[in-house]
Design a protein around this motif. Sequence first.
Motif, PDB file in Angstrom:
ATOM      1  N   PRO A  70       0.809  -1.151   0.160  1.00 13.41           N
ATOM      2  CA  PRO A  70       0.007   0.040   0.016  1.00 13.41           C
ATOM      3  C   PRO A  70       0.826   1.172   0.156  1.00 13.41           C
ATOM      4  O   PRO A  70       1.966   1.293   0.503  1.00 13.41           O
ATOM      5  CB  PRO A  70      -0.696  -0.066   1.279  1.00 13.41           C
ATOM      6  CG  PRO A  70      -0.848  -1.665   1.549  1.00 13.41           C
ATOM      7  CD  PRO A  70       0.505  -2.064   1.031  1.00 13.41           C
ATOM      8  N   GLY A  71       0.481   2.397  -0.882  1.00 12.74           N
ATOM      9  CA  GLY A  71       1.101   3.498  -1.021  1.00 12.74           C
ATOM     10  C   GLY A  71       2.525   3.499  -1.805  1.00 12.74           C
ATOM     11  O   GLY A  71       3.138   4.548  -1.789  1.00 12.74           O
ATOM     12  N   ARG A  72       2.648   2.639  -2.506  1.00 19.94           N
ATOM     13  CA  ARG A  72       3.733   2.723  -3.565  1.00 19.94           C
ATOM     14  C   ARG A  72       3.672   3.616  -4.661  1.00 19.94           C
ATOM     15  O   ARG A  72       2.454   3.865  -5.110  1.00 19.94           O
ATOM     16  CB  ARG A  72       3.702   1.055  -4.460  1.00 19.94           C
ATOM     17  CG  ARG A  72       4.969   1.196  -5.214  1.00 19.94           C
ATOM     18  CD  ARG A  72       5.015   0.072  -6.063  1.00 19.94           C
ATOM     19  NE  ARG A  72       5.745   0.287  -7.348  1.00 19.94           N
ATOM     20  CZ  ARG A  72       6.982  -0.155  -7.521  1.00 19.94           C
ATOM     21  NH1 ARG A  72       7.434  -0.691  -6.652  1.00 19.94           N
ATOM     22  NH2 ARG A  72       7.692   0.063  -8.541  1.00 19.94           N
ATOM     23  N   VAL A  73       4.745   4.419  -4.772  1.00 16.29           N
ATOM     24  CA  VAL A  73       4.647   5.540  -5.493  1.00 16.29           C
ATOM     25  C   VAL A  73       5.928   5.456  -6.334  1.00 16.29           C
ATOM     26  O   VAL A  73       6.851   5.263  -6.221  1.00 16.29           O
ATOM     27  CB  VAL A  73       4.796   6.745  -4.877  1.00 16.29           C
ATOM     28  CG1 VAL A  73       4.711   8.062  -5.772  1.00 16.29           C
ATOM     29  CG2 VAL A  73       3.630   7.108  -3.855  1.00 16.29           C
ATOM     30  N   PRO A  74       5.551   5.170  -7.860  1.00 12.97           N
ATOM     31  CA  PRO A  74       4.200   5.221  -8.409  1.00 12.97           C
ATOM     32  C   PRO A  74       3.597   3.818  -8.249  1.00 12.97           C
ATOM     33  O   PRO A  74       4.384   2.809  -8.056  1.00 12.97           O
ATOM     34  CB  PRO A  74       4.280   5.480  -9.950  1.00 12.97           C
ATOM     35  CG  PRO A  74       5.657   5.270 -10.195  1.00 12.97           C
ATOM     36  CD  PRO A  74       6.651   5.097  -8.825  1.00 12.97           C
ATOM     37  N   PRO A  75       2.120   3.884  -8.248  1.00 11.32           N
ATOM     38  CA  PRO A  75       1.850   2.248  -8.161  1.00 11.32           C
ATOM     39  C   PRO A  75       2.197   1.556  -9.389  1.00 11.32           C
ATOM     40  O   PRO A  75       2.135   1.993 -10.604  1.00 11.32           O
ATOM     41  CB  PRO A  75       0.273   2.399  -8.120  1.00 11.32           C
ATOM     42  CG  PRO A  75       0.058   3.791  -8.604  1.00 11.32           C
ATOM     43  CD  PRO A  75       1.424   4.585  -8.310  1.00 11.32           C
ATOM     44  N   ARG A  76       2.238   0.312  -9.213  1.00  9.89           N
ATOM     45  CA  ARG A  76       2.502  -0.745 -10.268  1.00  9.89           C
ATOM     46  C   ARG A  76       1.512  -1.910 -10.623  1.00  9.89           C
ATOM     47  O   ARG A  76       1.257  -2.059 -11.537  1.00  9.89           O
ATOM     48  CB  ARG A  76       4.147  -1.048 -10.434  1.00  9.89           C
ATOM     49  CG  ARG A  76       4.611  -1.892 -11.640  1.00  9.89           C
ATOM     50  CD  ARG A  76       6.175  -2.357 -11.298  1.00  9.89           C
ATOM     51  NE  ARG A  76       6.339  -3.057 -10.128  1.00  9.89           N
ATOM     52  CZ  ARG A  76       7.605  -3.343  -9.780  1.00  9.89           C
ATOM     53  NH1 ARG A  76       8.570  -3.035 -10.252  1.00  9.89           N
ATOM     54  NH2 ARG A  76       7.657  -4.215  -8.690  1.00  9.89           N
ATOM     55  N   PHE A  77       1.324  -2.601  -9.755  1.00  7.24           N
ATOM     56  CA  PHE A  77       0.158  -3.528  -9.787  1.00  7.24           C
ATOM     57  C   PHE A  77      -0.485  -3.431  -8.411  1.00  7.24           C
ATOM     58  O   PHE A  77      -0.136  -4.212  -7.416  1.00  7.24           O
ATOM     59  CB  PHE A  77       0.969  -4.963  -9.782  1.00  7.24           C
ATOM     60  CG  PHE A  77       0.210  -6.233 -10.105  1.00  7.24           C
ATOM     61  CD1 PHE A  77      -1.437  -6.003 -10.071  1.00  7.24           C
ATOM     62  CD2 PHE A  77       0.440  -7.322 -10.363  1.00  7.24           C
ATOM     63  CE1 PHE A  77      -2.220  -7.140 -10.225  1.00  7.24           C
ATOM     64  CE2 PHE A  77      -0.346  -8.585 -10.392  1.00  7.24           C
ATOM     65  CZ  PHE A  77      -1.732  -8.529 -10.337  1.00  7.24           C
TER      66      PHE A  77
END
Length: 183
Positions: free
Chosen positions: A15-22
């Motif tokens: 959660p919160g990965r920037v930028p989202p990938r999957f």
Amino acid sequence: MRRVLVVGGHLVDHPGRVPPRFPQHRVEAVTAAMGAVLDEWEVGPGTTVICGGARGADLIGAGLALSRGAAVRLRLALPPAEFARRSVDLPGTDWHARFEEVRARSEVEVLPAGAAVGDEVFAQVNAWMAEEAYGLDERPRLIVVWDGKPGDGPGGTADLVAQLAGRDAEARIRIIHPDPTAL
């Protein structure tokens, strides 16, 4: 000759990965898209599926293949508990349970200790899976969940695609973008 399929691709994001990938909310759509490819390629008894066992593309593909009667070979970069901590577990999800179910129903091997150092173990597993796939089938297929970009470190999806790309690669490689709206 056996039909061999390698499955790989991006991990489902923390959660919160920037930028989202999957992102986790794309799992259902990716599962449906992967299932359609497995149907088209008639994956089932007589098919061997090789994957690395991580949350996301690997476990989706392995689970779908097992449900169709295919044999699954799980090739882990690290011992199961350590691998699960690094590449499977995601709080609030069922990825660990999926991993354990796939592991219980698959032929499992772990990369020998000392085969690579640090994150290079993931690149080494990609090479191992490609070598095994070509040893079983001169034209193995590959399905990946991938945004087409370089990975975060050694052994990412781009590396796996490069390991298995060869003649007629377009006919043998299917790429499922984790977020088709990003194309």
